[in-house]
Write a protein that holds these residues in place. Structure first.
Motif, PDB file in Angstrom:
ATOM      1  N   MET A  22       0.777  -1.290  -0.043  1.00 13.47           N
ATOM      2  CA  MET A  22      -0.125  -0.047   0.066  1.00 13.47           C
ATOM      3  C   MET A  22       0.873   1.233  -0.023  1.00 13.47           C
ATOM      4  O   MET A  22       1.857   1.153   0.818  1.00 13.47           O
ATOM      5  CB  MET A  22      -0.708   0.056   1.228  1.00 13.47           C
ATOM      6  N   ASN A  23       0.849   2.012  -0.865  1.00 14.68           N
ATOM      7  CA  ASN A  23       1.686   3.376  -1.067  1.00 14.68           C
ATOM      8  C   ASN A  23       1.238   4.191   0.055  1.00 14.68           C
ATOM      9  O   ASN A  23       0.214   4.137   0.835  1.00 14.68           O
ATOM     10  CB  ASN A  23       1.541   4.152  -2.550  1.00 14.68           C
ATOM     11  N   HIS A  24       1.951   5.199   0.473  1.00 16.11           N
ATOM     12  CA  HIS A  24       1.774   6.176   1.567  1.00 16.11           C
ATOM     13  C   HIS A  24       0.247   7.007   1.437  1.00 16.11           C
ATOM     14  O   HIS A  24      -0.151   7.157   2.351  1.00 16.11           O
ATOM     15  CB  HIS A  24       2.953   7.178   1.601  1.00 16.11           C
ATOM     16  N   ARG A  25      -0.019   7.305   0.100  1.00 18.46           N
ATOM     17  CA  ARG A  25      -1.139   8.224  -0.089  1.00 18.46           C
ATOM     18  C   ARG A  25      -2.548   7.338   0.256  1.00 18.46           C
ATOM     19  O   ARG A  25      -3.421   7.649   0.929  1.00 18.46           O
ATOM     20  CB  ARG A  25      -1.447   8.626  -1.646  1.00 18.46           C
ATOM     21  N   LYS A  26      -2.358   6.036  -0.220  1.00 21.48           N
ATOM     22  CA  LYS A  26      -3.474   5.032   0.009  1.00 21.48           C
ATOM     23  C   LYS A  26      -3.513   4.977   1.610  1.00 21.48           C
ATOM     24  O   LYS A  26      -4.689   4.956   2.132  1.00 21.48           O
ATOM     25  CB  LYS A  26      -3.395   3.619  -0.366  1.00 21.48           C
ATOM     26  N   LEU A  27      -2.360   4.747   2.037  1.00 22.68           N
ATOM     27  CA  LEU A  27      -2.426   4.488   3.465  1.00 22.68           C
ATOM     28  C   LEU A  27      -2.990   5.740   4.411  1.00 22.68           C
ATOM     29  O   LEU A  27      -3.805   5.511   5.135  1.00 22.68           O
ATOM     30  CB  LEU A  27      -1.105   4.245   4.145  1.00 22.68           C
ATOM     31  N   PHE A  28      -2.528   6.893   3.907  1.00 25.98           N
ATOM     32  CA  PHE A  28      -2.946   7.982   4.529  1.00 25.98           C
ATOM     33  C   PHE A  28      -4.529   8.316   4.335  1.00 25.98           C
ATOM     34  O   PHE A  28      -5.334   8.719   5.420  1.00 25.98           O
ATOM     35  CB  PHE A  28      -2.351   9.213   4.046  1.00 25.98           C
ATOM     36  N   VAL A  29      -4.916   7.854   3.299  1.00 25.70           N
ATOM     37  CA  VAL A  29      -6.438   7.842   2.952  1.00 25.70           C
ATOM     38  C   VAL A  29      -7.161   7.133   3.877  1.00 25.70           C
ATOM     39  O   VAL A  29      -8.258   7.309   4.416  1.00 25.70           O
ATOM     40  CB  VAL A  29      -6.912   7.922   1.687  1.00 25.70           C
ATOM     41  N   ALA A  30      -6.690   5.804   4.109  1.00 22.96           N
ATOM     42  CA  ALA A  30      -7.285   4.682   4.949  1.00 22.96           C
ATOM     43  C   ALA A  30      -7.521   5.054   6.308  1.00 22.96           C
ATOM     44  O   ALA A  30      -8.386   5.094   7.031  1.00 22.96           O
ATOM     45  CB  ALA A  30      -6.799   3.552   4.712  1.00 22.96           C
ATOM     46  N   VAL A  31      -6.340   5.780   6.896  1.00 19.77           N
ATOM     47  CA  VAL A  31      -6.183   6.128   8.052  1.00 19.77           C
ATOM     48  C   VAL A  31      -7.554   7.605   8.357  1.00 19.77           C
ATOM     49  O   VAL A  31      -7.894   7.296   9.265  1.00 19.77           O
ATOM     50  CB  VAL A  31      -4.904   6.728   8.533  1.00 19.77           C
ATOM     51  N   ALA A  32      -7.217   8.226   7.221  1.00 14.64           N
ATOM     52  CA  ALA A  32      -8.214   9.362   7.414  1.00 14.64           C
ATOM     53  C   ALA A  32      -9.612   8.950   7.632  1.00 14.64           C
ATOM     54  O   ALA A  32     -10.584   9.345   7.918  1.00 14.64           O
ATOM     55  CB  ALA A  32      -7.956  10.518   6.395  1.00 14.64           C
ATOM     56  N   ALA A  33      -9.827   7.904   6.518  1.00 10.53           N
ATOM     57  CA  ALA A  33     -11.305   7.363   6.590  1.00 10.53           C
ATOM     58  C   ALA A  33     -11.513   6.715   7.968  1.00 10.53           C
ATOM     59  O   ALA A  33     -12.665   6.819   8.289  1.00 10.53           O
ATOM     60  CB  ALA A  33     -11.179   6.277   5.325  1.00 10.53           C
ATOM     61  N   ALA A  34     -10.584   6.018   8.503  1.00 16.42           N
ATOM     62  CA  ALA A  34     -10.882   5.202   9.754  1.00 16.42           C
ATOM     63  C   ALA A  34     -11.439   6.492  10.818  1.00 16.42           C
ATOM     64  O   ALA A  34     -12.209   6.174  11.676  1.00 16.42           O
ATOM     65  CB  ALA A  34      -9.863   4.558  10.003  1.00 16.42           C
ATOM     66  N   ARG A  36     -21.579  12.562   4.933  1.00 12.53           N
ATOM     67  CA  ARG A  36     -21.429  13.564   3.771  1.00 12.53           C
ATOM     68  C   ARG A  36     -20.409  14.394   4.257  1.00 12.53           C
ATOM     69  O   ARG A  36     -19.212  14.573   3.740  1.00 12.53           O
ATOM     70  CB  ARG A  36     -22.360  14.063   2.895  1.00 12.53           C
ATOM     71  N   GLN A  37     -20.886  15.026   5.580  1.00 18.41           N
ATOM     72  CA  GLN A  37     -19.857  15.767   6.150  1.00 18.41           C
ATOM     73  C   GLN A  37     -18.832  15.430   6.649  1.00 18.41           C
ATOM     74  O   GLN A  37     -17.705  15.998   6.476  1.00 18.41           O
ATOM     75  CB  GLN A  37     -20.832  16.508   7.445  1.00 18.41           C
ATOM     76  N   ALA A  38     -18.754  14.235   7.241  1.00 23.78           N
ATOM     77  CA  ALA A  38     -17.427  13.607   7.960  1.00 23.78           C
ATOM     78  C   ALA A  38     -16.646  13.405   6.799  1.00 23.78           C
ATOM     79  O   ALA A  38     -15.204  13.431   7.072  1.00 23.78           O
ATOM     80  CB  ALA A  38     -17.881  12.401   8.531  1.00 23.78           C
ATOM     81  N   TYR A  39     -16.989  12.814   5.532  1.00 26.45           N
ATOM     82  CA  TYR A  39     -16.031  12.523   4.492  1.00 26.45           C
ATOM     83  C   TYR A  39     -15.529  13.812   3.685  1.00 26.45           C
ATOM     84  O   TYR A  39     -14.234  13.706   3.164  1.00 26.45           O
ATOM     85  CB  TYR A  39     -16.949  11.797   3.244  1.00 26.45           C
ATOM     86  N   ALA A  40     -16.303  14.845   3.786  1.00 28.37           N
ATOM     87  CA  ALA A  40     -15.750  15.977   3.234  1.00 28.37           C
ATOM     88  C   ALA A  40     -14.534  16.579   4.361  1.00 28.37           C
ATOM     89  O   ALA A  40     -13.589  16.855   3.578  1.00 28.37           O
ATOM     90  CB  ALA A  40     -16.912  17.014   3.080  1.00 28.37           C
ATOM     91  N   ARG A  41     -14.784  16.476   5.298  1.00 31.47           N
ATOM     92  CA  ARG A  41     -13.656  16.716   6.319  1.00 31.47           C
ATOM     93  C   ARG A  41     -12.680  15.822   6.252  1.00 31.47           C
ATOM     94  O   ARG A  41     -11.397  16.198   6.142  1.00 31.47           O
ATOM     95  CB  ARG A  41     -14.129  16.824   7.967  1.00 31.47           C
ATOM     96  N   THR A  50      -7.744  14.673  -0.746  1.00 37.89           N
ATOM     97  CA  THR A  50      -8.358  13.864  -1.722  1.00 37.89           C
ATOM     98  C   THR A  50      -9.758  14.365  -1.787  1.00 37.89           C
ATOM     99  O   THR A  50     -10.223  15.498  -1.347  1.00 37.89           O
ATOM    100  CB  THR A  50      -8.158  12.370  -1.433  1.00 37.89           C
ATOM    101  N   SER A  51     -10.712  13.539  -2.661  1.00 35.02           N
ATOM    102  CA  SER A  51     -12.118  13.729  -2.623  1.00 35.02           C
ATOM    103  C   SER A  51     -12.865  13.121  -1.538  1.00 35.02           C
ATOM    104  O   SER A  51     -12.565  12.089  -1.139  1.00 35.02           O
ATOM    105  CB  SER A  51     -12.431  13.620  -4.135  1.00 35.02           C
ATOM    106  N   ALA A  52     -14.118  13.814  -1.513  1.00 32.40           N
ATOM    107  CA  ALA A  52     -15.083  13.041  -0.514  1.00 32.40           C
ATOM    108  C   ALA A  52     -15.521  11.663  -1.044  1.00 32.40           C
ATOM    109  O   ALA A  52     -15.609  10.767  -0.416  1.00 32.40           O
ATOM    110  CB  ALA A  52     -16.344  14.028  -0.350  1.00 32.40           C
ATOM    111  N   GLU A  53     -15.624  11.520  -2.370  1.00 30.33           N
ATOM    112  CA  GLU A  53     -15.923  10.445  -3.034  1.00 30.33           C
ATOM    113  C   GLU A  53     -14.880   9.183  -2.576  1.00 30.33           C
ATOM    114  O   GLU A  53     -15.085   8.133  -2.277  1.00 30.33           O
ATOM    115  CB  GLU A  53     -15.901  10.375  -4.504  1.00 30.33           C
ATOM    116  N   VAL A  54     -13.743   9.627  -2.940  1.00 31.65           N
ATOM    117  CA  VAL A  54     -12.513   8.707  -2.164  1.00 31.65           C
ATOM    118  C   VAL A  54     -12.465   8.351  -0.908  1.00 31.65           C
ATOM    119  O   VAL A  54     -12.520   7.120  -0.471  1.00 31.65           O
ATOM    120  CB  VAL A  54     -11.075   9.033  -2.850  1.00 31.65           C
TER     121      VAL A  54
END
Length: 119
Positions: A1-13, A73-78, A85-89
């Motif tokens: 997993m590259n750093h960007r994907k890891l960061f997005v996964a952590v941010a999503a969590a 939607r609000q949480a994903y935007a933040r 990245t985007s709220a969709e991602v």
């Protein structure tokens, strides 16, 4: 997993915790309606991180789903803003990393191909 994907996964969590807080706009009664609709197969999680209506539901359940999705939607935007990245991602990552694993046996979810699947 590259750093960007890891960061997005952590941010999503992290957004899951935020989403739980944001979903406080949803009343306890609305949460109960959503949980009952999921158990009945009328509502399910979707690969985009939002709840979806699988079969027809009453107006109160529809409102409960809308309230939950508004909070998400609000949480994903933040989360997306924090991750660059985007709220969709962020929503899709939330589904992959958190929501999919929480779907109980017998419940339904909509996969990335747009098909409803029963767990």
């Amino acid at each position: 997993m590259n750093h960007r994907k890891l960061f997005v996964a952590v941010a999503a969590a992290a957004a899951l915790g935020v989403a739980a807080g944001a979903a406080v706009a949803q009343t306890a009664a609305q949460k109960t309606l959503v949980d009952q609709a999921k158990a009945a197969g009328a509502v399910g999680e979707q690969a985009d991180g939002y709840l979806g209506i699988r079969t027809s539901v009453n107006a109160d359940t529809q409102a409960a789903v809308s309230a939950t999705n508004a909070g998400r939607r609000q949480a994903y935007a933040r989360s997306a803003a924090d991750a660059g990245t985007s709220a969709e991602v962020a929503g899709a990552r939330m589904f992959e990393t958190q929501l999919l694993g929480r779907i109980s046996s017998g419940q339904w979810y909509k996969n990335a191909a747009g098909q409803w699947v029963q767990r």
